[in-house]
Design a protein around this motif. Structure first.
Motif: not given
Lengths: 367, 76
Positions: A86-98, A346-354
């Motif tokens: 079960i991988l647990a993480t903070f929400g911001d990581m979910m949509k980061v494209p690998g 652009m993914v992270s709510s704290e990213g400069a692009c977003a």
């Protein structure tokens, strides 16, 4: 008790400060903020466009999600594919494209990925599911890393054996040093991160003024805090006296939080780390100490990714170094939006692009 | 990521050797760990990050910041 938020947004306090700041019209000033939460505040409250044009506010490598290397993102995705985990993480990581997928995509395909607000939730999940292995994907700077360290100490004490951490934690001061050493961007002063400094204290930045002659002010996050910080920096730059000052005295001390520092020292060791956009920075990451290797996911699981490729045409790297403004990326607002992000900024709510997309895309002056 | 929110400690309990505080954050109550603030007391305003109280907020310093303009006018 003051309410600690509203008063710090009072326009009656902000207006005269802006006026004072506009008196610094003798030259160009280039200030960099190195905290994603500052980036959001500066965008959201319109500070970038409120200050005169000769005062340039650059965004630096302050978003932990954004600076996580593509290889580490790919490794976390590989871990999530393991049906025992079960991988647990903070929400911001979910949509980061690998390179090929993302945690959100793997979850849609059935992987067990859980978004947590705190490591303590991940510990509870581990206790409730002894048949599974709970891996916490640890991302973040000195503010977040102690919460991960304490979760490992607590797991040991509570004898939770099916909990481990995939640590990609990073340290802020070595990144500032790397930026100054590269000389790629002119930085006249740093708006230093408030909550990282709660943990590491003012003392961690003294090398900036002593070795590089660059001033820094640790800042709070409300508009009043940020404008005061800007004025403090301008004053220092004009007087040619570089020092490290504290604007955020209500929570930041010279020594920082020693209990958090002790936990960091006990659980982690300082290691070299790969940063997106910057590359390998010596002694800038936190790996788990041998003593706690039972809680180290990178030791428990042999995760290998054959190759990692950053998204083509994405300017995240340059944005994170302050070389490019998000507006200067070819994909900004066209191929890349918060709904369909290409790069992590652009993914992270704290990213400069977003932040620039959400709050500043209509304020942009078209040449 | 490094987001911190201010809240007031309304009660403290001890569970299996760990101190937990109930913190009132703008009307919402939340249990947070006091591992990083072993000396925090009921009534303290603390900064909360990811389920942990990370620092006691200094009320006097907060007022000082709000009075920044006045101080500057005196010192200039």
């Amino acid at each position: 008790m003051v309410r600690l938020i509203d008063e710090f947004r009072d326009p009656e306090l902000l207006r005269p400060l802006l006026q004072r700041i506009s008196s610094y019209d003798d030259r160009n000033y280039s200030l960099m903020e190195v905290c994603g939460t500052h980036t959001v505040s500066i965008s959201r409250f319109g500070i970038r466009s409120a200050v005169p044009e000769n005062i340039k506010l650059l965004s630096g490598p302050g978003c932990p999600v954004c600076v996580t290397s593509q290889q580490d993102v790919d490794k976390a995705i590989e871990l999530a594919k393991n049906s025992n985990i079960i991988l647990a993480t903070f929400g911001d990581m979910m949509k980061v494209p690998g390179t090929k997928s993302s945690l959100a995509k793997e979850k849609a395909k059935g992987a067990n990925v859980v978004v947590c607000y705190s490591t303590r939730e991940a510990l509870d999940i581990a206790e409730e599911h002894p048949e599974k292995e709970v891996v916490f994907y640890g991302v973040g700077f000195e503010t977040t890393a102690p919460t991960v360290a304490f979760s490992i100490l607590e797991a040991k004490k509570r004898k939770i054996k099916n909990y481990s951490v995939f640590s990609t934690h990073k340290l802020v001061p070595p990144a500032l040093r790397a930026l100054l050493d590269s000389g790629e961007v002119r930085i006249d002063g740093f708006i230093l991160p408030g909550h990282v400094s709660v943990i590491i204290g003012l003392k961690a930045y003294e090398f900036l003024s002593e070795e590089y002659g660059v001033p820094g002010v640790v800042s709070g996050f409300e508009p009043l805090d940020i404008l005061i910080t800007i004025e403090m920096l301008l004053k220092q730059i004009r007087s040619k006296k570089a020092k490290i000052e504290n604007q955020y005295k209500r929570t930041v001390t010279y020594d920082g939080n020693i209990y958090a520092q002790k936990a960091l020292e006990e659980v982690f060791k300082i290691d070299d780390a790969e940063w997106r956009g910057i590359g390998l920075i010596p002694k800038s990451g936190l790996a788990i100490n041998e003593e706690f290797e039972d809680f180290d996911a990178s030791k428990k699981f042999d995760v290998k990714v054959p190759y990692s490729i950053e998204p083509p045409n994405c300017s995240c790297g340059e944005v994170l170094r302050g070389v490019k403004s998000p507006f200067e990326c070819k994909l900004f607002g066209k191929g890349c939006t918060p709904e369909h992000p290409v790069g992590p900024c652009m993914v992270s709510s704290e990213g400069a692009c977003a932040a620039y997309y959400r709050f500043e895309r209509y304020t942009r002056v078209v040449d | 990521m490094c987001l911190g929110v201010p809240g007031k400690i309304v009660s403290i309990e001890e569970l299996a050797g760990f101190r937990l505080a109930e913190v009132d954050i703008s009307g919402t109550k939340r249990k947070v760990s006091l591992d990083m603030l072993p000396d925090a007391q009921v009534g303290d305003y603390v900064l909360v990050h990811a389920g942990y109280a990370v620092q006691v907020i200094d009320e006097e310093a907060a007022k000082e910041t709000l009075n920044y303009l006045e101080q500057i006018e005196w010192s200039d």
